[in-house]
Design an enzyme around this catalytic site. Structure first.
Site, PDB file in Angstrom:
ATOM      1  CB  SER A  24      -0.939   0.008   1.212  1.00 62.36           C
ATOM      2  OG  SER A  24      -0.192  -0.101   2.411  1.00 62.36           O
ATOM      3  CG  ASN A 111      -4.307  -4.297  13.003  1.00 67.30           C
ATOM      4  OD1 ASN A 111      -3.696  -4.253  11.937  1.00 67.30           O
ATOM      5  ND2 ASN A 111      -4.669  -5.443  13.567  1.00 67.30           N
ATOM      6  CB  THR A 156     -40.695  24.537 -10.351  1.00 63.43           C
ATOM      7  OG1 THR A 156     -41.828  24.888 -11.154  1.00 63.43           O
ATOM      8  CG2 THR A 156     -40.658  25.447  -9.133  1.00 63.43           C
ATOM      9  CG  HIS A 157     -41.402  20.978 -12.970  1.00 61.25           C
ATOM     10  ND1 HIS A 157     -41.563  19.671 -12.578  1.00 61.25           N
ATOM     11  CD2 HIS A 157     -42.191  21.728 -12.143  1.00 61.25           C
ATOM     12  CE1 HIS A 157     -42.428  19.625 -11.557  1.00 61.25           C
ATOM     13  NE2 HIS A 157     -42.812  20.854 -11.275  1.00 61.25           N
ATOM     14  CB  SER A 278     -13.617  23.773 -30.268  1.00 62.05           C
ATOM     15  OG  SER A 278     -13.503  22.925 -31.393  1.00 62.05           O
ATOM     16  CE  LYS A 284     -18.347  24.541 -29.173  1.00 58.55           C
ATOM     17  NZ  LYS A 284     -19.572  24.110 -28.718  1.00 58.55           N
ATOM     18  CG  ASN A 286     -16.537  24.427 -25.693  1.00 60.05           C
ATOM     19  OD1 ASN A 286     -17.541  24.922 -26.195  1.00 60.05           O
ATOM     20  ND2 ASN A 286     -15.653  23.728 -26.377  1.00 60.05           N
ATOM     21  CD  GLU A 291     -18.887  20.905 -20.784  1.00 63.07           C
ATOM     22  OE1 GLU A 291     -19.729  20.523 -21.607  1.00 63.07           O
ATOM     23  OE2 GLU A 291     -17.744  21.272 -21.109  1.00 63.07           O
ATOM     24  CE1 TYR A 318      -6.409  -3.158   9.085  1.00 64.45           C
ATOM     25  CE2 TYR A 318      -5.536  -5.371   8.785  1.00 64.45           C
ATOM     26  CZ  TYR A 318      -5.667  -4.065   8.347  1.00 64.45           C
ATOM     27  OH  TYR A 318      -5.074  -3.672   7.180  1.00 64.45           O
ATOM     28  CD  GLN A 323      -2.909  -2.454   2.209  1.00 64.43           C
ATOM     29  OE1 GLN A 323      -2.267  -2.724   3.204  1.00 64.43           O
ATOM     30  NE2 GLN A 323      -2.632  -2.974   1.025  1.00 64.43           N
ATOM     31  CE  LYS A 326      -4.661   3.357   4.809  1.00 58.40           C
ATOM     32  NZ  LYS A 326      -5.435   2.103   4.689  1.00 58.40           N
TER      33      LYS A 326
HETATM   34  N1  ARG Z   1      -1.372  -1.102   5.346  1.00 56.80           N
HETATM   35  C1  ARG Z   1      -2.333  -1.585   6.289  1.00 56.80           C
HETATM   36  C2  ARG Z   1      -3.665  -0.841   6.089  1.00 56.80           C
HETATM   37  O1  ARG Z   1      -3.671   0.137   5.427  1.00 56.80           O
HETATM   38  C3  ARG Z   1      -1.844  -1.344   7.676  1.00 56.80           C
HETATM   39  C4  ARG Z   1      -2.349  -2.325   8.678  1.00 56.80           C
HETATM   40  C5  ARG Z   1      -1.805  -3.673   8.387  1.00 56.80           C
HETATM   41  N2  ARG Z   1      -2.156  -4.579   9.409  1.00 56.80           N
HETATM   42  C6  ARG Z   1      -1.980  -5.882   9.276  1.00 56.80           C
HETATM   43  N3  ARG Z   1      -2.345  -6.621  10.285  1.00 56.80           N
HETATM   44  N4  ARG Z   1      -1.532  -6.435   8.193  1.00 56.80           N
HETATM   45  O2  ARG Z   1      -4.686  -1.264   6.579  1.00 56.80           O
END
Ligand code: ARG
Length: 460
Positions: A24, A111, A156-157, A278, A284, A286, A291, A318, A323, A326
């Site tokens: 990650s 965790n 409205t509408h 354009s 144009k 735009n 948008e 956990y 993970q 994110k």
């Molecule tokens: N990279 C992990 C996450 O974003 C961190 C926690 C990992 N924990 C584990 N027991 N493998 O969740």
């Protein structure tokens, strides 16, 4: 194997494809500042309770600061074998300090670490979005003075309905964004909870002081159940929902302005700096920014959907699934943040095309409701008044004229006692002037609201 934080029990090496699949660091490196901050607070607490000596704590703090600047200067080596930001920072610490570095992870697990880092990150992100929304509100309130006398057709509408004052229009968006800000503030209370110290899932037998860490990191309270805390991502979902609603509000506004800037409407002139041309059609200009504000909303809605599906059906506590929270979180934030950055200057720089708006206020019978309410005030039942005015509108339409162009005899069919004063309720100016209910577009009501908003905006 010695490279991994879990080396002991393993007798085989991790497959490189597994390292690529499970890493990650490619996205959570963004949490390095939070990770270092939380680690310093953790080390200081460990020193306070005697699990680290003051000298060890100082060394750890200095080394963590050193790692921070190395990352900031782009000199830090990231490698996927170290999986995530937590392991990268800890490994770099151990490389610098040896056994002292090996003590930092006392009474802590990744965790609770990732949960803490993420809460710190969301807290800042939330404050930043709130500041951006306030800036947009400022721009809207400024427009209220600039466009104080302008009357717009209200819809409205997407059909012409009743006239409204331009400040009424600007403040409508202020209200929406105020609710967005209230949602952020509410979400913040649940974000601002310390989860560090819940360790892997069960807490720890070591004599830690979680209140101390909470104080150091500015958390308002301490999570009371370690099983819950290490699995809880409600705060991520809530924040992304708040972002989604913000994106939806801005998307609706963008759609409205795209329409308003067409030759067909010509209500609005967009600043050229916010338009693109354009490559084929030379004439144009735009509204691409609008948008994309509308279009990028799809990504935010998608992120919310991803999180809802991700979190469904996870047993305590956990799970590595977490993970995956994110990328949608970061993307939703980046998208809304970038859109909001553009919204305030766009609102400030766009020009209402007053002549085009004024010239067409006579179309669409925007004063029909005002006429009906005038009849109601004269004792005519609403249903009857509605029907009579409907017939008058039909008559005017057939002749291609405004209500104000009909002769008095036509009005007297609706109410034989009507005299020429009926013409004083017709026309958009009169229709607006007649408004008085709280929340309406009546002039004094709007003046009061503009004052209220100016105070609010200056207060916070
Ligand atoms: N990279 C992990 C996450 O974003 C961190 C926690 C990992 N924990 C584990 N027991 N493998 O969740």
């Amino acid at each position: 194997m010695a490279d991994k934080a879990w080396g002991g029990v393993f007798t085989e090496k991790t497959d490189p494809a597994v390292e690529r699949f499970t890493e990650s660091i490619s996205f959570d490196r963004r949490l390095y500042g939070q990770d270092i901050r939380a680690s310093i607070a953790h080390a200081q607490m460990l020193a306070k309770v005697g699990l680290l000596s003051p000298e060890e704590c100082l060394k750890i703090e200095q080394a963590l600061e050193d790692i921070r600047s190395e990352i900031e200067q782009g000199r830090f080596p990231f490698r996927i074998e170290l999986e995530d930001v937590h392991m990268h920072v800890e490994r770099a610490l151990i490389e610098r300090l040896g056994d002292v570095g090996r003590k930092l992870h006392t009474a802590r697990s990744r965790n609770d670490q990732v949960s803490t880092d993420l809460r710190l990150w969301v807290r800042d992100a939330l404050d930043r979005i709130d500041r951006r929304l306030r800036e947009v509100q400022r721009a809207l309130v400024e427009r209220c003075d600039r466009d104080a006398e302008v009357i717009l057709p209200g819809y409205t509408h997407t059909q012409r309905a009743q006239p409204v004052l331009a400040p009424h229009y600007w403040l409508a968006y202020c209200e929406k964004f105020e609710r967005d800000r209230a949602r952020l503030a509410d979400c913040r209370r649940r974000v601002n909870v310390l989860t560090l110290g819940t360790a892997a899932l069960a807490g720890t037998s070591l004599p830690i002081d979680r209140d101390d860490v909470a104080r150091r990191l500015g958390f308002e309270s301490v999570a009371a159940n370690s099983l819950d805390a290490s699995s809880d991502r409600d705060f991520v979902l809530e924040f992304v929902f708040a972002l989604t609603l913000i994106a939806e509000h801005f998307s609706g506004w963008a759609e409205e302005w795209i329409l308003w800037s067409t030759a067909e409407f010509s209500f609005l002139k967009l600043p050229q700096g916010f338009c693109t041309g354009s490559s084929l059609m030379p004439q144009k200009v735009n509204p691409d920014v609008l948008e994309l504000i509308r279009g990028k909303t799809a990504r935010v809605v998608g992120g919310l959907q991803t999180l809802l599906v991700l979190l469904k059906g996870l047993p305590l506590a956990y799970n590595r699934d977490l993970q995956e929270d994110k990328p949608p979180l970061f993307d939703a934030f980046d998208t809304v943040d970038a859109a909001l950055e553009l919204a305030a200057p766009l609102i400030r720089q766009a020009e209402l095309n007053r002549p085009a708006i004024a010239e067409r206020l006579d179309r669409g019978y925007l004063d029909a409701t005002a006429l009906m309410e005038h009849l109601i005030q004269r004792g005519i039942p609403q249903r009857t008044a509605h029907e009579s005015v409907g017939k008058l509108v039909r008559k005017a339409m057939d002749r291609g004229v405004r209500l104000a162009d009909l002769p008095l005899t036509d009005f007297q069919e609706a109410d034989p006692a009507l005299d020429r004063s009926v013409y004083e309720v017709l026309g958009v100016e009169n229709a607006v002037a007649a408004m008085q209910s709280f929340g309406s577009t009546g002039r004094q009501r709007i003046r009061d609201q503009v004052e209220r908003w100016k105070k609010r905006i200056n207060d916070k």
